[in-house]
Design an enzyme around this catalytic site. Structure first.
Site, PDB file in Angstrom:
ATOM      1  CG  MET A   1      -2.213  -0.758   0.900  1.00 38.69           C
ATOM      2  SD  MET A   1      -3.624  -0.190   1.812  1.00 38.69           S
ATOM      3  CE  MET A   1      -3.209  -0.676   3.461  1.00 38.69           C
ATOM      4  CB  CYS A   2       3.114   3.279   0.328  1.00 36.40           C
ATOM      5  SG  CYS A   2       4.435   2.079   0.392  1.00 36.40           S
ATOM      6  N   GLY A   3       1.299   5.240   1.920  1.00 36.78           N
ATOM      7  CA  GLY A   3       0.490   6.453   1.851  1.00 36.78           C
ATOM      8  C   GLY A   3       1.378   7.635   1.492  1.00 36.78           C
TER       9      GLY A   3
END
Lengths: 300, 242
Positions: A1-3
């Site tokens: 994912m990562c933001g």
């Protein structure tokens, strides 16, 4: 994912609130990536001086002797320590400082160099990392933040984003590249050096190498659409603004919001809800395989 | 759990209101899942969604849910009989795998809106991003604006309507879904072709436009796309397309 979050302020009145606004945006996206956190803040330059953000696993001993050691080496510089990082301000050339550090302080790593940029990154959740470096109190024109869910390489400080791509430039990434090993080998043959096995570091090095051949950042990013195989939403910080590019499949999320006061980027709309006047902002998703840029000079 | 009454324009609507700034998402969804048979309170308001994920997923009764603000991932997923309206925009996967009922999005919808839906109606008043109606299996989708690239990828049945244009690779590897696009299609995907608008299609589309709240637009303005049916069975001449 990562933001990913990014905030580019059009109104100078908001500059003192940059760190605070960005911190809230990034903390909201903590559950997109709990492994490490990084922030690049572009603050006001000091005339004739550059900043080097450095990090050391032996921060206390290294940083306490560094200014005196630089002076003994004939280099005039000031140092502001922030937890495991420090910002060196100097009128000397970045290359001189890098060479001095490599010889005398081999544990010190340079996170970023430029007139404006400061880059802070460590293993940990956004709330903790933002607190360690006092990001909330930072003022500036634009900033980028990243919270990482590691997929392609180890969870370390050096594997955290942003990755520096040149003076006052940095890159954050949500996604994963599938041809990074091949591309890394090619770039090594061309003379680039790497500190990790991370895929995003390869993308950063690719952009640096392309710009060293004379391309501007926009053209380098267009080249990345062909050269990089895999999934990516990239946000790139520059001295006067930021850029966004998504791969042609565009499955990694991206939302933008614009008002008269700012342009904001978030992996999700959630990251934007606390911004002033978000209810009346123009909100949209950037198109796939399209390079976007916002620049302070054009916005002003 | 029920935190107050909501005032909308000059009307006072006496319906249960969930404020997601102070109520957990779990409490909201649990309440929506525990509607007793024969209940009279079938209308719910949700305020301050602030991009929350999974708002009103798994509704399986004919209730009405009005969400005031924008939502994040998977809003109204698996809806079975509910009427859910988002007074804002929706994140990825709105109305994913809907079984029946209706979902209305007043703003834009992010990627894969209505993915794998088996029934019901999804209406997006703004634009829908990439992969709208991917692997649709019976759902009807009406988008008032544009739809993004790879929309109706591997669509199996149902209808996808776009009043605006469509992005690249519309209907790639499509089975039997019907695609109606009024504007420009950037490119068609593998095995998707333009088809004749026969009387039966005009009839189906007119009804969909009416159900989707579209006014002043005629079914005759649309072009129909569907499967050339060349990828159904393995054929050595198509090897490159597989």
């Amino acid at each position: 994912m990562c933001g990913i979050v990014g905030l580019f302020l059009k109104e100078k009145r908001l500059y003192p609130k940059l760190g605070d606004l960005l911190s809230d945006m990034l903390i909201t996206l903590s559950d997109r990536g709990p492994d490490s956190t990084g922030i690049a803040v572009y603050s006001a330059p000091s005339k004739g001086k550059i900043k080097l953000t450095v990090q050391s696993p032996k921060a206390k001993s290294d940083f306490s002797s560094l200014v005196a050691a630089l002076k003994n080496g004939g280099i005039k510089a000031s140092l502001e320590t922030k937890n495991s990082h420090a910002v060196i301000k100097t009128g000397a050339k970045a290359k001189t400082i890098r060479e001095f550090l490599a010889v005398n302080y081999p544990d010190i790593r340079v996170m970023g160099v430029g007139e404006r940029v400061e880059i802070y990154k460590e293993v940990g959740l956004p709330k903790e990392v933002v607190g360690r470096f006092g990001i909330r109190g930072m003022s500036g024109s634009h900033a980028i933040g990243h919270t990482r869910m590691a997929t392609e390489s180890a969870v370390t400080t050096l594997g955290a984003h942003p990755f520096s791509t040149g003076d006052d430039q940095c890159l954050v990434h949500n996604g994963s590249l599938s041809n990074h090993n091949n591309l890394r080998r090619r770039l090594v043959r061309e003379g680039m050096s790497f500190e990790t096995y991370n895929d995003t570091e390869v993308a950063a090095a690719y952009l640096t190498a392309e710009m060293a051949k004379g391309k501007n950042l926009g053209d380098a990013l267009k080249g990345a659409l062909d050269a990089l195989d895999g999934f990516f939403t990239f946000v790139v910080g520059t001295k006067s603004g930021f850029g966004v590019v998504r791969d042609p499949i565009a499955c990694k999320p991206a939302v933008m919001a614009e008002t008269g006061q700012y342009i904001a980027f978030g992996s999700e709309y959630r990251a934007l809800v606390a911004l002033p006047d978000i209810e009346t902002a123009r909100v949209w998703e950037p198109e796939p395989a399209t390079v976007y840029f916002w620049d302070q000079k054009k916005a002003a | 759990m029920i935190v107050g009454l909501l005032f909308i324009s000059s009307e006072i609507l006496l319906m249960p209101t969930f404020d997601l700034a102070s109520t957990s998402l779990r409490d909201l969804n649990r309440a929506l899942h525990q509607i007793p048979d024969g209940a009279n309170d079938l209308n719910f308001n949700v305020i301050n969604p602030r991009g929350s994920h999974s708002v009103a997923v798994g509704v399986d009764k004919p209730i009405v849910v009005e969400i005031h603000g924008s939502v994040g991932y998977y809003c109204a997923g698996m809806n079975n009989g509910g009427i859910v309206t988002v007074h804002g925009s929706a994140g990825p996967g709105v109305a994913e795998n809907m079984m029946s009922g209706s979902v209305f999005v007043e703003g834009d919808a992010s990627q894969y809106a209505g993915a794998t839906g088996r029934g019901g109606l999804l209406v997006v008043k703004g634009n829908a991003a990439s992969r709208c109606g991917i692997s649709m299996k019976g759902i009807d989708i009406v988008v008032h604006g544009d739809i993004g690239h790879m929309s109706a990828f591997m669509g199996q049945s149902g209808n996808l309507v776009a009043l605006g244009g469509a992005g690249d690779a519309l209907g790639d590897s499509i089975y039997e879904a019907r695609l109606f696009v009024r504007g420009k299609v950037k490119s068609l995907g593998s095995d998707c072709v333009e088809k004749e608008m026969r009387r039966e299609h005009i009839k189906i589309l007119s009804k969909l436009l009416e159900r989707g709240g579209v006014k002043g637009v005629k079914a005759e303005e649309f072009t129909r796309y569907g499967s050339a049916r060349k990828l159904y069975n393995f054929h050595i001449d198509n090897a490159e397309a597989y």
